[in-house]
Design a protein around this motif. Structure first.
Motif, PDB file in Angstrom:
ATOM      1  N   THR A  14      36.767 -61.854 -47.588  1.00 33.71           N
ATOM      2  CA  THR A  14      37.188 -62.839 -47.239  1.00 33.71           C
ATOM      3  C   THR A  14      37.422 -63.005 -45.704  1.00 33.71           C
ATOM      4  O   THR A  14      37.310 -63.686 -45.006  1.00 33.71           O
ATOM      5  CB  THR A  14      38.661 -63.424 -47.821  1.00 33.71           C
ATOM      6  N   GLY A  37      41.627 -68.097 -47.034  1.00 37.10           N
ATOM      7  CA  GLY A  37      42.793 -68.452 -47.458  1.00 37.10           C
ATOM      8  C   GLY A  37      43.923 -68.500 -46.495  1.00 37.10           C
ATOM      9  O   GLY A  37      44.627 -67.684 -46.469  1.00 37.10           O
ATOM     10  N   ARG A 371      34.122 -69.567 -54.327  1.00 32.11           N
ATOM     11  CA  ARG A 371      35.552 -70.160 -53.820  1.00 32.11           C
ATOM     12  C   ARG A 371      35.632 -70.917 -52.712  1.00 32.11           C
ATOM     13  O   ARG A 371      34.861 -70.610 -51.748  1.00 32.11           O
ATOM     14  CB  ARG A 371      36.171 -68.827 -53.850  1.00 32.11           C
TER      15      ARG A 371
HETATM   16  N1  GLU Z   1      44.068 -63.691 -48.878  1.00 26.76           N
HETATM   17  C1  GLU Z   1      43.445 -64.615 -47.999  1.00 26.76           C
HETATM   18  C2  GLU Z   1      41.824 -64.939 -48.891  1.00 26.76           C
HETATM   19  O1  GLU Z   1      41.728 -64.444 -49.862  1.00 26.76           O
HETATM   20  C3  GLU Z   1      43.100 -64.113 -46.468  1.00 26.76           C
HETATM   21  C4  GLU Z   1      41.968 -62.968 -46.518  1.00 26.76           C
HETATM   22  C5  GLU Z   1      42.665 -61.813 -46.706  1.00 26.76           C
HETATM   23  O2  GLU Z   1      43.710 -61.438 -46.529  1.00 26.76           O
HETATM   24  O3  GLU Z   1      41.705 -61.002 -47.300  1.00 26.76           O
HETATM   25  O4  GLU Z   1      41.341 -65.578 -47.925  1.00 26.76           O
END
Ligand code: GLU
Ligand code: PMP
Length: 396
Positions: A14, A37, A371
């Protein structure tokens, strides 16, 4: 030259996709970002002011490793008010983000060979944090027809003598699933019957829709509370991803071990961010409602649009800020030499052909999905889905 441990893990997909999208944007490419996210809202002013005051007051030195008492007290109040859970300061640790709390838990609890149950699709960092401790991720496959909920009896069927813990995430990343109270109660019974631990990642707790209210599995009784480590943080609820404040609550021996580990790695979370976090948790909470109302509008719009694209279908998420559409009916299609056979192919195709960044489902353990984070403006969402629709229409 590198340790076996370092060779076994991959970078967070991500964060990698976010870095790629941001680099393309900086290079002048008109990218629509559904990748990471991260709330697109700015951190509320009162929280920023508290941080500025902390700097001006010289609150810029080491603090206790596990967090300052006023922050622990604010977290204790939050648990009481929101989750009907009572903790003492010794049962709380503040870390550099919820990811860091989860990492500390893995270090404190998981031994080589321990099996850790992870409902799949899962958030990207759970398996790698397990692997970093030479423990074994055991995936509990869930299906769209059950809204991706892990059924208690299916969880139970994966438990062996080596099972140490279950990682639960509700509301969930990437599916937007929220577990209902009844299912959680049954999962709690399974956990107690087999005497394993639950790591309950509740970071999206404040982001629920359609009348759903969040329930913490730890809140049912003292027995399950003693086997649960609750993880939460400020990144999502207060638009504070860059401030790096997360926390965990659980049995004091575990929290003490996590604090020892933290004392040998990062020491305390940033002093200034801790002051800002006290203000976030104790100040006016109106911001969350404003953000949630906006997310809800975007959610409705995005889900409706995705379902109108031929070959795609998406269940309606009741939490977090992700859509997780099924794209498997598009596999086998192509445009010239570009053949779509997987979620990675499709994501790359959309990046190149539609200038839309999102995350392939494979990164979360299910190749039939992609996603999209809708933590971006309605205008951008509109532009992005139009581009996806056009790009899909060009496939044959
Ligand atoms: N948790 C968020 C996501 O899934 C931020 C990125 C991460 O911390 O890996 O995009
Ligand atoms: N858990 C889940 C399910 C997440 O999506 C994230 C991503 N931000 C985290 C934990 C970690 O959040 P942070 O480290 O920013 O507190």
């Amino acid at each position: 030259m590198l340790s076996q441990r370092a060779k076994k893990i991959k970078p967070s997909p991500t964060l990698s996709i976010d870095a790629k999208a941001k680099a393309m944007k900086a290079a002048g490419v008109d990218i629509v970002g559904f990748g990471v996210g991260e709330p697109d809202f700015d951190t509320p002013e009162n929280i920023k002011e508290a941080a500025i005051k902390a700097i001006k007051d010289g609150f810029t030195k080491y603090t206790p490793v596990g967090g300052i008492d006023p922050l622990k007290d604010a977290i204790i109040e939050k648990f009481k008010k929101d989750n009907n859970l009572n903790y003492t300061r010794k049962e709380i640790i503040v870390s550099c983000g919820a990811k860091h709390s989860l990492y500390n838990i893995a270090q404190a609890l998981f031994d080589p060979g321990d099996e850790i149950l992870i409902p799949s699709p899962y958030w990207v960092s759970y398996p790698d944090q397990v692997i970093l401790n030479d423990a074994i991720p055991v995936f509990v496959k869930t299906v769209e027809a059950d809204s991706f909920m892990a059924k208690p009896e299916v969880i139970e069927s994966h438990i062996t003598k080596r099972t140490k813990a279950l990682i639960l995430n509700s509301p969930s990343n990437p599916t937007g699933l929220t577990y209902d109270k009844k299912t959680l109660e049954k999962i709690a019974e399974v956990v107690l019957k087999h005497n394993i631990y639950v790591v309950s990642d509740e970071i999206y707790e404040k982001l629920t829709y359609d009348g759903v209210t969040h329930v913490s599995i730890a809140s049912f009784n003292n027995e399950i509370k003693a086997k649960t480590i609750v993880v939460n943080g400020l990144s999502k609820s207060y638009a504070m991803t860059g401030w790096r404040i997360g926390y965990a609550a659980g049995p004091k021996e575990i929290v003490k071990a996590m604090t020892n580990i933290q004392s040998q790695s990062t020491s305390n979370p940033t002093s200034i961010a801790q002051k800002a976090a006290v203000e976030a948790l104790t100040g006016l909470q109106d911001f969350i409602h404003v953000m949630l109302t906006e997310f809800d509008k975007r959610r409705r719009f995005l889900i409706k649009e995705l379902n109108s694209i031929p070959g795609m279908s998406c269940i309606t998420p009741t939490g977090a800020f992700y859509a997780f559409p099924n794209t498997s009916r598009l596999y086998g299609k192509s445009l010239a030499s570009k053949k779509i056979s997987s979620s990675s192919d499709f994501s790359l195709y959309l990046l190149e052909e539609a200038k839309v960044a999102l995350v392939h489902g494979d990164a979360f353990g299910d190749d039939n999905y992609i996603r999209l984070s809708y933590a971006t403006s309605l205008d951008e969402i509109n532009k992005g889905v139009s581009r996806i629709r056009e790009a899909v229409n060009r496939l044959s």
